[in-house]
Design an enzyme around this catalytic site. Sequence first.
Site, PDB file in Angstrom:
ATOM      1  N   LYS A   1       5.924   5.431  -1.426  1.00 47.08           N
ATOM      2  CA  LYS A   1       6.773   6.279  -0.579  1.00 47.08           C
ATOM      3  C   LYS A   1       8.247   6.154  -0.949  1.00 47.08           C
ATOM      4  CE  LYS A   1       3.921   7.113   3.467  1.00 47.08           C
ATOM      5  NZ  LYS A   1       3.642   6.776   4.869  1.00 47.08           N
TER       6      LYS A   1
ATOM      7  N   HIS B   1       0.813  -1.223   0.000  1.00 48.10           N
ATOM      8  CA  HIS B   1       0.000   0.000   0.000  1.00 48.10           C
ATOM      9  C   HIS B   1       0.847   1.275   0.000  1.00 48.10           C
ATOM     10  CE1 HIS B   1       0.672   0.038   4.387  1.00 48.10           C
ATOM     11  NE2 HIS B   1       0.237   1.289   4.391  1.00 48.10           N
ATOM     12  N   ASP B   2       1.990   1.252   0.645  1.00 51.99           N
ATOM     13  CA  ASP B   2       2.819   2.463   0.735  1.00 51.99           C
ATOM     14  C   ASP B   2       4.065   2.392  -0.146  1.00 51.99           C
ATOM     15  OD1 ASP B   2       1.543   4.354   2.278  1.00 51.99           O
ATOM     16  OD2 ASP B   2       2.526   3.793   4.164  1.00 51.99           O
TER      17      ASP B   2
ATOM     18  N   HIS C   1      -5.776   6.301   1.478  1.00 54.70           N
ATOM     19  CA  HIS C   1      -5.907   7.556   2.236  1.00 54.70           C
ATOM     20  C   HIS C   1      -7.238   8.247   1.982  1.00 54.70           C
ATOM     21  CE1 HIS C   1      -2.075   7.778   4.288  1.00 54.70           C
ATOM     22  NE2 HIS C   1      -1.511   7.284   3.192  1.00 54.70           N
TER      23      HIS C   1
ATOM     24  N   HIS D   1       2.060   9.844  -2.921  1.00 52.92           N
ATOM     25  CA  HIS D   1       2.567   8.464  -2.857  1.00 52.92           C
ATOM     26  C   HIS D   1       1.553   7.399  -3.279  1.00 52.92           C
ATOM     27  CE1 HIS D   1       0.936   8.301   1.341  1.00 52.92           C
ATOM     28  NE2 HIS D   1       0.855   7.015   1.111  1.00 52.92           N
TER      29      HIS D   1
ATOM     30  N   ASP E   1      -3.796   0.747   8.727  1.00 50.07           N
ATOM     31  CA  ASP E   1      -2.722   1.716   8.458  1.00 50.07           C
ATOM     32  C   ASP E   1      -2.693   2.765   9.574  1.00 50.07           C
ATOM     33  OD1 ASP E   1      -0.802   3.246   7.121  1.00 50.07           O
ATOM     34  OD2 ASP E   1      -2.257   4.197   5.786  1.00 50.07           O
TER      35      ASP E   1
END
Length: 231
Positions: free
Chosen positions: A62, A58-59, A112, A87, A140
């Site tokens: 970044k 998911h990240d 998000h 991101h 998260d």
Amino acid sequence: MLSRPSQDVNELVVALEARRPLVASHCRRVSAYGVQLAAHYGLPDATIETIRVGGLLHDIGKAMVPSQILLKPGRLTEGQWRALQAHPEHGFDMVEPLGFDSDVLDIILYHHERADRSGYPDGLDGDSIPWAVRIVSVMDAFDALTSPRTYRQALSIDAARTLLARESADRYCPWVVSGLLSIPKPLLEAVAAGGAEQFRSDARPSEAVLRTATTPWIAAHFEKPGPQSAW
Ligand SMILES: [Fe+2]
């Protein structure tokens, strides 16, 4: 069903770990928390797998956000905030060409988004946010609260659950938050203590991944490792 072998997932996480180790460990915990919650609710195996893979990736975007922004202890400037908020789209662009299921891509792009439409990138309303995304979003937030930051100490599991329960009505899915509240604390403690799935530290990208023209990030990383970053 995922159309790419799970080896690709491991390679992506290993590559992320070399570049942003704290982001990678956060992703592993979010994935493990999400699997716990999905199993707790008795969701189908395919959904659990979507959450496992989506949590792990998911990240991943970044990796494209400068470390000084990720690590900055104070308030971000408007430009830095915009760079950070990019991101999810960076992650989508990195992973979409690899052929992952759209449910996994939704997690990367929409984790998000918030039920009160305050999220990003699209400001979706709560009903439009897919269920697997809602689960990863809560986990998260839970992992962020229970992890130390440069500007604050980690909250306890109880304090983080209480905080999320207070906020669940407008920002997070109440069904997911109530699931988090009902997971036995020892299970959450086991994940927090590193009970998440482990990956081979010597994993290398397969030829199939390296051949994918749209994954220059992976190829560049493994050919010319950049400076290590704590986050
Ligand atoms: Fe994120």
